[in-house]
Design an enzyme around this catalytic site. Sequence first.
Site, PDB file in Angstrom:
ATOM      1  N   LYS A 161      11.282   7.932 -22.206  1.00  9.94           N
ATOM      2  CA  LYS A 161      12.386   9.036 -21.491  1.00  9.94           C
ATOM      3  C   LYS A 161      13.196   9.494 -22.704  1.00  9.94           C
ATOM      4  O   LYS A 161      13.416   8.662 -23.809  1.00  9.94           O
ATOM      5  CB  LYS A 161      13.066   8.172 -20.726  1.00  9.94           C
ATOM      6  N   GLU A 203      11.893   2.501 -20.750  1.00  6.21           N
ATOM      7  CA  GLU A 203      12.181   1.974 -19.454  1.00  6.21           C
ATOM      8  C   GLU A 203      11.062   1.148 -18.896  1.00  6.21           C
ATOM      9  O   GLU A 203       9.894   1.932 -18.901  1.00  6.21           O
ATOM     10  CB  GLU A 203      12.665   2.802 -18.284  1.00  6.21           C
ATOM     11  N   HIS A 211      14.505   7.297  -4.760  1.00  9.68           N
ATOM     12  CA  HIS A 211      15.651   8.026  -5.534  1.00  9.68           C
ATOM     13  C   HIS A 211      16.671   8.106  -4.527  1.00  9.68           C
ATOM     14  O   HIS A 211      17.007   8.906  -3.428  1.00  9.68           O
ATOM     15  CB  HIS A 211      15.344   9.354  -5.958  1.00  9.68           C
ATOM     16  N   HIS A 238      10.508  17.167  -9.746  1.00  8.68           N
ATOM     17  CA  HIS A 238      11.821  16.666 -10.181  1.00  8.68           C
ATOM     18  C   HIS A 238      12.877  17.795  -9.430  1.00  8.68           C
ATOM     19  O   HIS A 238      13.992  17.798 -10.152  1.00  8.68           O
ATOM     20  CB  HIS A 238      11.999  16.608 -11.617  1.00  8.68           C
ATOM     21  N   GLU A 278      22.915   7.624  -9.642  1.00  7.49           N
ATOM     22  CA  GLU A 278      21.787   7.508  -9.190  1.00  7.49           C
ATOM     23  C   GLU A 278      21.045   6.211  -9.391  1.00  7.49           C
ATOM     24  O   GLU A 278      21.270   5.761 -10.600  1.00  7.49           O
ATOM     25  CB  GLU A 278      20.776   8.490 -10.174  1.00  7.49           C
ATOM     26  N   ARG A 295      29.182  15.845 -12.068  1.00  6.12           N
ATOM     27  CA  ARG A 295      29.453  17.060 -11.347  1.00  6.12           C
ATOM     28  C   ARG A 295      29.396  16.805  -9.758  1.00  6.12           C
ATOM     29  O   ARG A 295      29.099  15.807  -9.359  1.00  6.12           O
ATOM     30  CB  ARG A 295      28.426  17.914 -11.729  1.00  6.12           C
TER      31      ARG A 295
HETATM   32  C1  MV4 Z   1      11.583   6.720 -13.445  1.00  8.05           C
HETATM   33  C2  MV4 Z   1      10.532   6.525 -12.319  1.00  8.05           C
HETATM   34  C3  MV4 Z   1       9.828   5.305 -12.431  1.00  8.05           C
HETATM   35  N1  MV4 Z   1      10.356   4.392 -13.517  1.00  8.05           N
HETATM   36  N2  MV4 Z   1      12.021   5.568 -14.166  1.00  8.05           N
HETATM   37  C4  MV4 Z   1      12.255  11.269 -12.603  1.00  8.05           C
HETATM   38  C5  MV4 Z   1      13.448  12.391 -13.089  1.00  8.05           C
HETATM   39  C6  MV4 Z   1      14.473  11.292 -13.742  1.00  8.05           C
HETATM   40  N3  MV4 Z   1      15.599  11.563 -13.051  1.00  8.05           N
HETATM   41  C7  MV4 Z   1      13.992   9.951 -13.365  1.00  8.05           C
HETATM   42  N4  MV4 Z   1      12.763  10.119 -12.758  1.00  8.05           N
HETATM   43  C8  MV4 Z   1      11.847   8.870 -12.765  1.00  8.05           C
HETATM   44  N5  MV4 Z   1      12.086   7.729 -13.416  1.00  8.05           N
HETATM   45  C9  MV4 Z   1      11.497   4.430 -14.208  1.00  8.05           C
HETATM   46  N6  MV4 Z   1      11.700   3.520 -15.038  1.00  8.05           N
HETATM   47  C10 MV4 Z   1      10.214   7.666 -11.586  1.00  8.05           C
HETATM   48  C11 MV4 Z   1      10.853   8.672 -11.675  1.00  8.05           C
HETATM   49  C12 MV4 Z   1      10.505   9.771 -10.967  1.00  8.05           C
HETATM   50  C13 MV4 Z   1      11.285  10.220  -9.905  1.00  8.05           C
HETATM   51  C14 MV4 Z   1      12.575   9.890  -9.744  1.00  8.05           C
HETATM   52  C15 MV4 Z   1      13.199  10.630  -8.902  1.00  8.05           C
HETATM   53  C16 MV4 Z   1      12.959  11.543  -8.030  1.00  8.05           C
HETATM   54  C17 MV4 Z   1      11.675  11.898  -8.071  1.00  8.05           C
HETATM   55  C18 MV4 Z   1      10.674  11.429  -9.304  1.00  8.05           C
HETATM   56  C19 MV4 Z   1       9.296  11.848  -9.140  1.00  8.05           C
HETATM   57  C20 MV4 Z   1       8.604  11.522 -10.054  1.00  8.05           C
HETATM   58  C21 MV4 Z   1       9.196  10.355 -11.108  1.00  8.05           C
END
Ligand code: MV4
Length: 503
Positions: A161, A203, A211, A238, A278, A295
């Site tokens: 990331k 990560e 989420h 996203h 989050e 925000r």
């Molecule tokens: C992740 C994940 C799985 N594992 N991190 C996508 C947006 C960003 N804010 C974080 N995201 C993700 N991080 C780890 N370590 C899966 C996602 C992710 C996701 C997260 C939130 C909402 C929608 C998503 C769609 C695909 C992947």
Amino acid sequence: MSQKIKKILIANRGEIALRVIRACRELGIASVAVYSDADRASLHVAHADEAYRLGPAPARESYLRGDLILDVARQCGAEAIHPGYGFLSENADFAAACEAAGVRFIGPAASAMRMLGSKTRARQTADAAGLPRVPGSVQALASVEEARAVAKRTGYPIMLKAAAGGGGKGMRAVRAEAELAEAFTTARSEAERAFGNGDVYIEKLIENPRHIEVQVLADHHGHCVYLGERECSVQRRHQKVIEEAPSAVVDADLRRRMGETAVTLAQTAGYTNAGTVEFLVDQERNFYFLEMNTRLQVEHPVTELVTGLDLVHLQIRIAEDQPLPFTQAEVHLRGHAIECRIYAEDPDNNFFPSPGTITRLVQASGPGIREDCGIYEGWTVPLDYDPILSKLVAYAPTREAAIDRMLRALGEYHVGGIACNLGLFRRILQDKDFRSANIHTGYLERLLAEPAAAPQQAVVAEVAAIAAGVFELGQQPASSAPAAENGSSSNWKSAARQEMLRR
Ligand code: MV4
């Protein structure tokens, strides 16, 4: 100690600018709008007490010009600036410039924004507070060798990331060591291009997470509370599509643990005002801190409905140095709220943006419906900004009743002249997995990959009803039409719908 604010400049546009203007009016505070050339005829300009032009349509020449916005604040005597969401809302340099100019930024201090702005910094802050975060590294990776060592220690699959990222940009899943070197190189260059900062970290990949985010509020007197969670797993690329409060998988104990984690993080960062922490929640309901949004969020209305609180009023009171008017023990959740983000984009054409003139607008209302929007019939949706049209929110005693209420409201809603994603919501809200809250972050992309049987049938039924109405109207003079006033066979209803869809 508390300093009443008499005038607020709203450094934003559209529905969120209108949302803040409404709060100002309720509190007896004068509101100042700013606008670009694309927004001369926008509702936020009409509703504010004063309005000032910033510049041409592109955001970097208008809504992102912090210097111009501060000039306007000084000229018109606004003591505070509300940044809304997007644009300058999470820009610590702008918050610092406001502080330096003696104008209150309605949000956290620049120093707190900096502690949480970079994802690696935020992870270090979480560690300092001893909070559960997604396993992996807390510093930028210096080399592919270091990446290999961290990934091995974390265990595959992992995610690379961008430290400066957010919203999924510069993110890469790596399932095995053989893919790591190439992914590391591309993630770095992607991050460099997107954010001007190539730092990436690792990560552990959480499979099919939810989420879920926690709303916090903190005053300048050391009080911080959590206002429950929002379930935001229904996303596409996203972009959140549907949000709800509370989450169907969060019980009272998990809510308290996530809430206390969010509050500890906020306190560790010296955070004040409204913020959102989050989390990813895995299939065993373990939760991991992901990032903090400094925000007011688009989806704040669902929290307002289940808590009975007005988050914008509270933001303003906090900015006036007033103490929070309630304690954690006085926060109670009641009922269920669902928000649909109605966008000017075409689900039948790969969600392509569909700006243009709204030639017909029929909005939903009635029991338990709230709509936050900045649109009107005859208004032209500019192509320069996020094409959000409206946030339609349903509130009811239970999740099932809120879903049914939303379906009822969607049936009332009609936008003519441009494409929008209304049909998508019908499909989601009628889906068995959504209705049983069997959702995760990959849910919507999977649903969209299936053929759309049910909603198409609904459209066919609608078209058939209209055609029947047209046929009947052609058969007899209007004066002799039967006076049926309800039911799908009503000529009045059919004729009205036909007229509505014709425009
Ligand atoms: C992740 C994940 C799985 N594992 N991190 C996508 C947006 C960003 N804010 C974080 N995201 C993700 N991080 C780890 N370590 C899966 C996602 C992710 C996701 C997260 C939130 C909402 C929608 C998503 C769609 C695909 C992947």
